[in-house]
Design an enzyme around this catalytic site. Structure first.
Site, short mmCIF file in Angstrom:
data_model
loop_
_atom_site.label_atom_id
_atom_site.label_comp_id
_atom_site.label_asym_id
_atom_site.label_seq_id
_atom_site.Cartn_x
_atom_site.Cartn_y
_atom_site.Cartn_z
N LYS A 237 -2.29 -7.18 -11.09
CA LYS A 237 -2.97 -6.26 -10.54
C LYS A 237 -4.23 -6.21 -11.69
CE LYS A 237 -0.08 -4.90 -6.60
NZ LYS A 237 0.18 -3.43 -6.47
N TYR B 265 -2.81 -8.00 2.37
CA TYR B 265 -2.28 -6.61 2.14
C TYR B 265 -2.63 -6.33 3.89
CZ TYR B 265 -2.23 -5.03 -2.03
OH TYR B 265 -1.56 -5.06 -4.12
N PHE C 288 -3.79 4.90 2.48
CA PHE C 288 -3.82 4.42 1.47
C PHE C 288 -5.10 2.63 1.08
CE2 PHE C 288 0.59 3.24 1.85
CZ PHE C 288 0.31 1.79 1.85
N ARG D 158 11.11 -10.03 -6.95
CA ARG D 158 11.06 -8.17 -6.44
C ARG D 158 11.66 -7.23 -7.27
NH1 ARG D 158 6.87 -7.16 -3.09
NH2 ARG D 158 8.08 -4.89 -2.08
N THR E 49 8.26 0.22 -5.04
CA THR E 49 6.90 1.35 -5.19
C THR E 49 6.55 2.45 -5.08
OG1 THR E 49 7.03 -0.35 -2.50
CG2 THR E 49 4.95 1.10 -3.50
N ARG F 79 7.59 -1.97 -13.14
CA ARG F 79 7.42 -0.79 -12.96
C ARG F 79 7.59 0.21 -13.70
NH1 ARG F 79 6.43 -2.01 -6.30
NH2 ARG F 79 4.05 -3.40 -6.41
N ASN G 231 0.15 0.03 -9.79
CA ASN G 231 1.65 0.01 -10.65
C ASN G 231 2.02 -2.06 -10.27
OD1 ASN G 231 1.37 -1.67 -7.41
ND2 ASN G 231 2.33 -0.25 -6.87
N HIS H 196 1.74 -7.79 -7.77
CA HIS H 196 2.41 -8.03 -6.39
C HIS H 196 3.57 -9.01 -6.70
CE1 HIS H 196 2.15 -9.01 -2.30
NE2 HIS H 196 2.49 -10.28 -2.94
N GLU I 198 1.18 -16.28 1.61
CA GLU I 198 0.47 -15.52 0.61
C GLU I 198 0.09 -16.74 -0.47
OE1 GLU I 198 2.67 -12.52 -1.11
OE2 GLU I 198 2.37 -11.10 0.75
#
Ligand code: IDP
Ligand code: MG
Length: 133
Positions: free
Chosen positions: A9, A49, A57, A85, A91, A102, A112, A115, A126
């Site tokens: 990100k 998203y 958020f 993951r 998260t 993270r 964070n 993705h 995706e």
């Protein structure tokens, strides 16, 4: 072999953490099969998203993801979806294991860094969304 969408990100790119993060995935044995640096459009962000559309958020998340360039990639490997993951971490920063990406590099719930697709269905959707020719 599985393919997954990984996005470093805007905070990962601006903080200069792409190399370190990517090194972790490469050392785990994943192959880079697609990669591009892009400033995400509002349209792509909202579609990517869409499951969070109703969340408080959501607007801030779209703002963040579209704010400056992201490094998007498709990684391939054995159990790539589940393993990536696990490497990314939870998260909620309070739940993120310190050994994860993270857990090592951030303590913020929004900023964070990474993705990763969370299921085979999400990965297929995706990858098509981010890397359609
Ligand atoms: P994930 O990235 O771990 O799958 P999701 O719950 O799918 O997490 O949320 C998508 C993204 O939205 C998160 O990575 C994070 O950037 C942001 N986000 C999630 N929950 C919050 C929150 O409570 N406040 C602000 N941003 C959030
Ligand atoms: Mg998610």
């Amino acid at each position: 072999m599985e393919k997954t969408l990984i996005v470093l990100k805007p905070d990962a790119v601006s903080r200069g953490l792409c190399g370190e993060i990517l090194a972790r995935f490469e050392k785990r044995g994943f192959q880079i099969v697609e990669m591009k640096l892009l400033t995400v459009s509002r349209e792509l962000a909202e579609e990517h998203y869409s499951e969070h559309k109703e969340k408080p958020f959501f607007a801030g998340l779209v703002e963040f993801i579209t704010s400056s360039p992201s490094l998007a990639m498709v990684l391939e490997g054995q159990n790539a979806i589940t393993l990536s993951r696990a490497m990314i971490g939870a998260t909620n920063p309070l739940d993120a294991n310190p050994a994860t990406i993270r857990g090592t590099f951030t303590s913020d719930k929004q900023f964070n860094l990474v993705h990763g697709s969370d299921s085979p269905e999400a990965a297929e959707r995706e990858i098509a969304l981010w890397f359609s020719k």
